[in-house]
Design an enzyme around this catalytic site. Sequence first.
Site, mmCIF file in Angstrom:
data_model
loop_
_atom_site.group_PDB
_atom_site.id
_atom_site.type_symbol
_atom_site.label_atom_id
_atom_site.label_comp_id
_atom_site.label_asym_id
_atom_site.label_seq_id
_atom_site.Cartn_x
_atom_site.Cartn_y
_atom_site.Cartn_z
ATOM 1 N N THR A 10 -43.001 45.624 -77.168
ATOM 2 C CA THR A 10 -42.613 46.464 -78.298
ATOM 3 C C THR A 10 -43.820 46.855 -79.130
ATOM 4 O O THR A 10 -43.997 48.024 -79.477
ATOM 5 C CB THR A 10 -41.576 45.738 -79.179
ATOM 6 O OG1 THR A 10 -40.417 45.471 -78.396
ATOM 7 C CG2 THR A 10 -41.201 46.559 -80.394
ATOM 8 N N GLY A 20 -50.573 58.275 -79.109
ATOM 9 C CA GLY A 20 -50.445 59.506 -78.326
ATOM 10 C C GLY A 20 -49.831 60.629 -79.136
ATOM 11 O O GLY A 20 -50.284 61.777 -79.068
ATOM 12 N N ALA A 32 -50.140 48.882 -89.481
ATOM 13 C CA ALA A 32 -49.962 47.701 -90.320
ATOM 14 C C ALA A 32 -50.204 46.478 -89.449
ATOM 15 O O ALA A 32 -49.399 46.142 -88.597
ATOM 16 C CB ALA A 32 -48.558 47.674 -90.910
ATOM 17 N N TYR A 64 -47.085 37.425 -80.535
ATOM 18 C CA TYR A 64 -47.227 38.280 -81.721
ATOM 19 C C TYR A 64 -48.704 38.524 -82.031
ATOM 20 O O TYR A 64 -49.132 39.657 -82.225
ATOM 21 C CB TYR A 64 -46.525 37.623 -82.904
ATOM 22 C CG TYR A 64 -46.613 38.401 -84.182
ATOM 23 C CD1 TYR A 64 -45.906 39.595 -84.333
ATOM 24 C CD2 TYR A 64 -47.397 37.957 -85.237
ATOM 25 C CE1 TYR A 64 -45.994 40.314 -85.507
ATOM 26 C CE2 TYR A 64 -47.486 38.678 -86.411
ATOM 27 C CZ TYR A 64 -46.779 39.849 -86.546
ATOM 28 O OH TYR A 64 -46.866 40.575 -87.710
ATOM 29 N N LYS A 68 -50.675 42.192 -81.721
ATOM 30 C CA LYS A 68 -51.322 42.809 -82.881
ATOM 31 C C LYS A 68 -52.798 43.068 -82.605
ATOM 32 O O LYS A 68 -53.353 44.085 -83.018
ATOM 33 C CB LYS A 68 -51.157 41.934 -84.127
ATOM 34 C CG LYS A 68 -49.778 41.991 -84.731
ATOM 35 C CD LYS A 68 -49.492 43.382 -85.270
ATOM 36 C CE LYS A 68 -48.257 43.403 -86.132
ATOM 37 N NZ LYS A 68 -48.018 44.746 -86.703
ATOM 38 N N TYR A 78 -58.959 54.696 -79.621
ATOM 39 C CA TYR A 78 -58.582 56.093 -79.839
ATOM 40 C C TYR A 78 -59.509 56.749 -80.853
ATOM 41 O O TYR A 78 -59.848 57.924 -80.728
ATOM 42 C CB TYR A 78 -57.128 56.202 -80.311
ATOM 43 C CG TYR A 78 -56.149 56.456 -79.194
ATOM 44 C CD1 TYR A 78 -55.628 57.719 -78.971
ATOM 45 C CD2 TYR A 78 -55.743 55.425 -78.350
ATOM 46 C CE1 TYR A 78 -54.725 57.957 -77.950
ATOM 47 C CE2 TYR A 78 -54.848 55.645 -77.323
ATOM 48 C CZ TYR A 78 -54.341 56.919 -77.123
ATOM 49 O OH TYR A 78 -53.459 57.151 -76.106
ATOM 50 N N GLN A 81 -62.885 57.196 -78.707
ATOM 51 C CA GLN A 81 -62.809 58.068 -77.535
ATOM 52 C C GLN A 81 -62.168 59.415 -77.827
ATOM 53 O O GLN A 81 -62.571 60.433 -77.279
ATOM 54 C CB GLN A 81 -62.044 57.362 -76.421
ATOM 55 C CG GLN A 81 -62.013 58.142 -75.115
ATOM 56 C CD GLN A 81 -61.392 57.326 -74.000
ATOM 57 O OE1 GLN A 81 -61.622 56.133 -73.888
ATOM 58 N NE2 GLN A 81 -60.597 57.981 -73.184
ATOM 59 N N THR A 94 -47.668 37.975 -97.029
ATOM 60 C CA THR A 94 -46.630 38.749 -97.709
ATOM 61 C C THR A 94 -45.307 37.988 -97.652
ATOM 62 O O THR A 94 -45.079 37.165 -96.772
ATOM 63 C CB THR A 94 -46.444 40.119 -97.048
ATOM 64 O OG1 THR A 94 -46.099 39.925 -95.676
ATOM 65 C CG2 THR A 94 -47.694 40.953 -97.155
#
Length: 100
Positions: A10, A20, A32, A64, A68, A78, A81, A94
């Site tokens: 996910t 993308g 985040a 997790y 991340k 990204y 490149q 938090t």
Amino acid sequence: MYNPIKTIKTNTLGTINMLGLAKRVKAKMLLASTSEVYGGSPEQHPQTENYWGNVNPIGPRACYDEAKRVAESMCYAYKKQEALEVRVASIFNTFGLECT
């Protein structure tokens, strides 16, 4: 931790899809992130931007943490490149209150 495969998929596939899309429509990307990228038991408090962490890639929460970390790596890849404008917000400690 209940479904580590789904957690990893996910987060990583979601990030790849959003990167993308941002590239396609020439948008900026904000990820985040979390202090978990530094590992569950950091040796430095508070962590600075140049702290690389105390990482356990096979620990109970690794699904997790690693997802991340991949998401952050993809954002910076990204940026380099594809010249995509990205920001990574590393959110620490938090909590929220449930209001009824």
